[in-house]
Design an enzyme around this catalytic site. Structure first.
Site, PDB file in Angstrom:
ATOM      1  N   ARG A  83       0.843  -1.251   0.037  1.00 48.94           N
ATOM      2  CA  ARG A  83      -0.200   0.145  -0.037  1.00 48.94           C
ATOM      3  C   ARG A  83       0.858   1.305  -0.077  1.00 48.94           C
ATOM      4  O   ARG A  83       2.029   1.146   0.078  1.00 48.94           O
ATOM      5  CB  ARG A  83      -0.931   0.159   1.287  1.00 48.94           C
ATOM      6  CG  ARG A  83      -0.078   0.031   2.733  1.00 48.94           C
ATOM      7  CD  ARG A  83      -1.197   0.430   3.748  1.00 48.94           C
ATOM      8  NE  ARG A  83      -0.366   0.085   5.020  1.00 48.94           N
ATOM      9  CZ  ARG A  83       0.514   1.034   5.540  1.00 48.94           C
ATOM     10  NH1 ARG A  83       0.921   2.193   4.730  1.00 48.94           N
ATOM     11  NH2 ARG A  83       1.060   0.873   6.792  1.00 48.94           N
ATOM     12  N   GLY A  84       0.177   2.455  -0.147  1.00 49.60           N
ATOM     13  CA  GLY A  84       1.022   3.738  -0.084  1.00 49.60           C
ATOM     14  C   GLY A  84       1.175   3.758   1.259  1.00 49.60           C
ATOM     15  O   GLY A  84       0.474   3.315   2.398  1.00 49.60           O
ATOM     16  N   ASP A  86       3.229   5.124   5.170  1.00 46.20           N
ATOM     17  CA  ASP A  86       4.396   4.543   6.251  1.00 46.20           C
ATOM     18  C   ASP A  86       3.819   3.490   7.179  1.00 46.20           C
ATOM     19  O   ASP A  86       3.006   2.593   6.824  1.00 46.20           O
ATOM     20  CB  ASP A  86       5.034   5.871   6.768  1.00 46.20           C
ATOM     21  CG  ASP A  86       6.476   5.598   7.025  1.00 46.20           C
ATOM     22  OD1 ASP A  86       6.851   4.766   7.688  1.00 46.20           O
ATOM     23  OD2 ASP A  86       7.277   6.295   6.308  1.00 46.20           O
ATOM     24  N   THR A  88       2.095   2.090  10.327  1.00 45.60           N
ATOM     25  CA  THR A  88       0.960   2.330  11.291  1.00 45.60           C
ATOM     26  C   THR A  88       0.642   1.036  12.174  1.00 45.60           C
ATOM     27  O   THR A  88       1.482  -0.088  11.969  1.00 45.60           O
ATOM     28  CB  THR A  88      -0.241   2.600  10.351  1.00 45.60           C
ATOM     29  OG1 THR A  88      -1.332   3.137  11.426  1.00 45.60           O
ATOM     30  CG2 THR A  88      -0.943   1.295   9.853  1.00 45.60           C
ATOM     31  N   ALA A 156      -6.108   6.409  10.065  1.00 47.62           N
ATOM     32  CA  ALA A 156      -5.089   6.398   8.870  1.00 47.62           C
ATOM     33  C   ALA A 156      -5.644   5.659   7.704  1.00 47.62           C
ATOM     34  O   ALA A 156      -6.653   4.811   7.613  1.00 47.62           O
ATOM     35  CB  ALA A 156      -4.056   5.366   9.493  1.00 47.62           C
ATOM     36  N   LEU A 157      -4.831   6.135   6.771  1.00 49.67           N
ATOM     37  CA  LEU A 157      -5.403   5.644   5.161  1.00 49.67           C
ATOM     38  C   LEU A 157      -4.338   5.249   4.482  1.00 49.67           C
ATOM     39  O   LEU A 157      -3.094   5.734   4.541  1.00 49.67           O
ATOM     40  CB  LEU A 157      -6.090   6.855   4.431  1.00 49.67           C
ATOM     41  CG  LEU A 157      -7.532   6.790   4.584  1.00 49.67           C
ATOM     42  CD1 LEU A 157      -7.996   7.362   5.650  1.00 49.67           C
ATOM     43  CD2 LEU A 157      -8.061   7.839   3.314  1.00 49.67           C
ATOM     44  N   GLY A 158      -4.269   4.211   3.658  1.00 45.79           N
ATOM     45  CA  GLY A 158      -3.245   3.712   2.943  1.00 45.79           C
ATOM     46  C   GLY A 158      -3.968   2.778   1.687  1.00 45.79           C
ATOM     47  O   GLY A 158      -4.565   1.939   2.110  1.00 45.79           O
ATOM     48  N   CYS A 187       2.845   6.955  10.687  1.00 45.27           N
ATOM     49  CA  CYS A 187       2.546   7.392   9.140  1.00 45.27           C
ATOM     50  C   CYS A 187       3.887   8.051   9.003  1.00 45.27           C
ATOM     51  O   CYS A 187       3.718   8.985   8.034  1.00 45.27           O
ATOM     52  CB  CYS A 187       1.314   8.006   9.192  1.00 45.27           C
ATOM     53  SG  CYS A 187      -0.083   7.166   9.538  1.00 45.27           S
TER      54      CYS A 187
END
Length: 233
Positions: A83-84, A86, A88, A156-158, A187
């Site tokens: 995924r994108g 950093d 988590t 958080a998103l990825g 992140c």
């Protein structure tokens, strides 16, 4: 089409959930390669992981602040993924959502998709009286993002996309033990803290209700039809 099958996976190890969503992801991609398009359903997976740290393809390993021995002693898993974003943390008390979508059925704009995921969470939090928003230049959902000394991340998103098919997604801290974030630079963003719904409201939150509200807003924003829910928790 815009149809979504919801799968509630309960508590599942990160690796197992990753393999499962990748299987769905690859099936959709294969269909698009063979037929030129995909007319089948999309998927939304809801899961809760045992404690695990994950780091995206561009993440820096130095943002993990503890040793491998520490991870083993505390039964915390660690995975690099595609995924994108950093590093988590995922763990008990956290709602993790993995939409596996053919975005060509909706729109072909990755930034719009990311903002959509954030918006669904922002609307859920508003229903609980938590005023949340975005932080310029950073993904995820934040509280007090305009006040550097108070800014704290609650979601958080990825994501990853290939041929406009998405996988990975978001993690919303509901009743999460935030001490696990002390062992990473979340992140990759130093100097900003992490929070949870429980911490902000000073009470335990019913996680099933949070998911129900998220699903409502996600469907409304995306303009999708929920075909059915499978494996309810």
């Amino acid at each position: 089409m815009r149809n979504i099958i919801v799968k509630q996976l309960g508590v599942m190890r990160y690796e197992e959930a990753w393999q499962y969503q990748d299987q769905l992801f690859q099936q959709i991609i294969q269909s698009k390669m063979e037929l030129g398009s995909y007319s089948g359903p999309n998927y939304l997976l809801c899961v809760e992981h045992p404690s695990v740290y994950t780091i995206g393809k561009s993440g820096k390993i130095e943002n993990l602040l503890v040793s491998e021995d520490f991870l083993q002693q505390n039964e915390i898993e660690f995975y690099r993924n595609n995924r994108g974003g950093d590093i988590t943390y995922h763990g008990p008390g956290q709602m993790v959502i993995y939409p596996v979508l053919d975005l060509e059925q909706f729109f072909t704009d990755l930034k719009k998709y990311m903002r959509l995921l954030e918006e669904a969470v922002i609307r859920v939090l508003a229903e609980y009286g938590i005023r949340a928003g975005r932080s310029e230049g950073e993904t995820g959902v934040w509280l007090d993002s305009d006040i550097p000394e108070k800014a704290r991340k609650i979601c958080a998103l990825g994501v990853r996309t290939s041929r406009w098919v998405s996988m990975h997604g978001l993690a919303l801290n509901i009743n999460t033990d935030l001490s696990y974030f002390n062992h990473i630079i979340p992140c990759g963003i130093a100097g900003k803290s992490v929070t949870s719904m429980q911490k902000e409201l000073n009470r335990t939150i019913e996680q099933k209700e949070v998911f129900k509200r998220f699903l409502y807003h996600f469907r409304e924003i995306l303009g999708a039809t929920i075909l059915k829910e499978e494996n309810p928790c």
